[in-house]
Design a protein around this motif. Sequence first.
Motif, PDB file in Angstrom:
ATOM      1  N   ILE A  14      31.049  29.593  51.016  1.00 23.76           N
ATOM      2  CA  ILE A  14      31.075  28.934  52.319  1.00 23.76           C
ATOM      3  C   ILE A  14      30.126  29.614  53.295  1.00 23.76           C
ATOM      4  CG2 ILE A  14      32.537  28.404  54.305  1.00 23.76           C
ATOM      5  CD1 ILE A  14      32.927  26.630  51.768  1.00 23.76           C
ATOM      6  N   LEU A  15      30.065  30.937  53.255  1.00 24.47           N
ATOM      7  CA  LEU A  15      29.131  31.672  54.115  1.00 24.47           C
ATOM      8  C   LEU A  15      27.688  31.308  53.785  1.00 24.47           C
ATOM      9  CD1 LEU A  15      30.776  35.217  54.238  1.00 24.47           C
ATOM     10  CD2 LEU A  15      30.538  33.597  56.123  1.00 24.47           C
ATOM     11  N   SER A  16      27.413  31.148  52.501  1.00 32.17           N
ATOM     12  CA  SER A  16      26.062  30.779  52.074  1.00 32.17           C
ATOM     13  C   SER A  16      25.698  29.375  52.557  1.00 32.17           C
ATOM     14  CB  SER A  16      25.970  30.846  50.537  1.00 32.17           C
ATOM     15  OG  SER A  16      24.703  30.421  50.092  1.00 32.17           O
ATOM     16  N   ILE A  17      26.634  28.436  52.395  1.00 24.47           N
ATOM     17  CA  ILE A  17      26.401  27.064  52.859  1.00 24.47           C
ATOM     18  C   ILE A  17      26.232  27.038  54.373  1.00 24.47           C
ATOM     19  CG2 ILE A  17      27.417  24.751  53.050  1.00 24.47           C
ATOM     20  CD1 ILE A  17      28.916  25.391  50.409  1.00 24.47           C
ATOM     21  N   SER A  18      27.086  27.779  55.062  1.00 26.57           N
ATOM     22  CA  SER A  18      27.039  27.820  56.525  1.00 26.57           C
ATOM     23  C   SER A  18      25.701  28.346  57.028  1.00 26.57           C
ATOM     24  CB  SER A  18      28.182  28.684  57.051  1.00 26.57           C
ATOM     25  OG  SER A  18      28.182  28.695  58.457  1.00 26.57           O
ATOM     26  N   SER A  19      25.175  29.389  56.377  1.00 30.46           N
ATOM     27  CA  SER A  19      23.895  29.957  56.811  1.00 30.46           C
ATOM     28  C   SER A  19      22.745  28.993  56.561  1.00 30.46           C
ATOM     29  CB  SER A  19      23.637  31.283  56.083  1.00 30.46           C
ATOM     30  OG  SER A  19      23.459  31.081  54.700  1.00 30.46           O
ATOM     31  N   LYS A  20      22.820  28.217  55.461  1.00 29.90           N
ATOM     32  CA  LYS A  20      21.765  27.230  55.183  1.00 29.90           C
ATOM     33  C   LYS A  20      21.813  26.084  56.200  1.00 29.90           C
ATOM     34  CE  LYS A  20      21.369  28.250  50.255  1.00 29.90           C
ATOM     35  NZ  LYS A  20      21.550  27.770  48.869  1.00 29.90           N
ATOM     36  N   LEU A  21      23.029  25.691  56.574  1.00 30.72           N
ATOM     37  CA  LEU A  21      23.157  24.665  57.610  1.00 30.72           C
ATOM     38  C   LEU A  21      22.626  25.180  58.944  1.00 30.72           C
ATOM     39  CD1 LEU A  21      26.726  23.264  56.789  1.00 30.72           C
ATOM     40  CD2 LEU A  21      24.558  22.034  56.570  1.00 30.72           C
ATOM     41  N   PHE A  22      22.894  26.437  59.237  1.00 30.63           N
ATOM     42  CA  PHE A  22      22.433  27.026  60.496  1.00 30.63           C
ATOM     43  C   PHE A  22      20.913  27.022  60.575  1.00 30.63           C
ATOM     44  CE2 PHE A  22      21.407  30.616  63.316  1.00 30.63           C
ATOM     45  CZ  PHE A  22      22.154  30.263  64.429  1.00 30.63           C
TER      46      PHE A  22
END
Length: 224
Positions: A14-22
């Motif tokens: 989730i942290l990885s996905i969140s950073s890519k969305l950011f």
Amino acid sequence: DDFFIDGTADSLNILSISSKLFSQNVNVDTQYFYKYPSIRQLCEFLSSKEYLNNTTKKEFVEPIKNTIPENLTESMLNFTYKNVLLTGVTGFFGAHILYQLLQNTECKVYCLVREKYNKTSLDRLIRKLNYYFGNDFYPKYQDRIIVITGELSYDNFGLSANDYDKLQKTIDCIINTAAITKHYGSSNVFYKENIKTVQNLIAFCKNTNIVLNQISTTTVSGNF
């Protein structure tokens, strides 16, 4: 499809996905993935007025600052541990408290452990103790370690009425280290593991002379 159930995601994913969305100028707090655990639900939320118009500041809970009560006497602060109920013993913190109790006192330690991963309560505890303290530790202290199969969040800890009553009459001190210390997750799970368990321990101690030591950690960082 649920990110966590169908997609088998964990907090690192989730942290990885969140950073890519950011990086695409889409700011999604990690908690939103737990509150809206599918792509459809998350997209609907990100398109909602609630999200687009959200300009409120985040609120932080101020800690309650207590002083030591004036009516404490020396006899209250100095007592001998005889039969201690220790929870959270398969965690880092609980296992090391067990180690200290066995090394520095003569008490018996009752360890309430749930069955999990197709392992018995005793198997889970021995595996954890072997990992931290070596294979000789449990055999050395096994006469003072009493493993109880139970579940803190259940009524009577999942024990029979007779076993619950017997335990209540035996224990003179509880040290509770059982908790989920993750920073994100389902509120229902946090309630069950971090609140309901403490309510049940308070009920266990109520109208008795059992001392309840409640330990609350934001997180535990191993040996560091």
